[in-house]
Design a protein around this motif. Structure first.
Motif: not given
Length: 149
Positions: A91-100
Motif C-alpha cells: 500500500a505504501a509503495v502504491q501510494s508513492l507510485a501514485k504521488a510520483f
C-alpha cells in the motif's frame, strides 16, 4: 524530517546524479543512511541495477525504484508469511507510485525521458546528456515524495 533536511537530501540526490550515478543510486544513496546503510559504496551497489528504467530497459523509472527500495527499508517486512506487513508495504509503495505519477506525469523511464531502450551501454555524461533529460529534477522530486510520506 524537517524541510531543511528534505532539501539537503534532495540536493544530495541531484549531486550524486550529476556526478554520474544513475537515478536509482542518487535517490537511494541520498537517504539510505537513515536505515543504517552508512557505507556509500554499499548503497550505490544495492541500487545500481535499477537505473535507466531498470537496467536501461526504460521500464519503471530508476528514481521511483530508489523510492521503493527506501520504502522497503522503512516498512518492508522481514518475517515470512507476514500478510499484514506485505499489505502495508505494498500500500505504501502504491501510494508513492501514485504521488510520483501525479508529480511527473508517468512512472516509466521511456515516457519521462523520451528515450527508448537501446542496449545496455550508458551514454556519456556530457552537457548535452543533462540538457535533454529531466532526471536531476526527478531524483530530487522522488526524494521529496518519499520523505513526506
Amino acid at each position: 524530517m524537517t524541510e531543511q533536511e528534505i532539501q539537503q537530501r534532495q540536493q544530495r540526490a541531484r549531486d550524486l546524479f550529476m556526478q554520474g550515478f544513475n537515478c536509482s543510486q542518487a535517490v537511494f544513496a541520498s537517504c539510505a543512511d537513515l536505515y543504517g546503510i552508512n557505507d556509500l559504496e554499499t548503497a550505490l551497489r544495492v541500487s545500481a541495477s535499477f537505473g535507466g528504467g531498470i537496467g536501461r530497459m526504460r521500464l519503471t523509472c530508476g528514481a521511483a525504484c530508489g523510492m521503493f527500495l527506501l520504502e522497503g527499508l522503512r516498512s518492508g517486512s522481514a518475517t515470512p508469511h507476514d500478510a499484514e506487513g506485505k499489505k502495508n508495504n505494498y500500500a505504501a509503495v502504491q501510494s508513492l507510485a501514485k504521488a510520483f505519477i501525479d508529480a511527473n506525469g508517468a512512472l516509466d523511464c521511456a515516457t519521462l525521458s523520451g528515450m527508448n531502450p537501446n542496449g545496455p551501454t550508458p551514454e556519456a555524461r556530457t552537457e548535452a546528456y543533462y540538457k535533454k533529460r529531466p532526471c536531476a529534477d526527478i531524483v530530487a522530486e522522488a526524494v521529496r515524495i518519499w520523505a513526506i510520506r
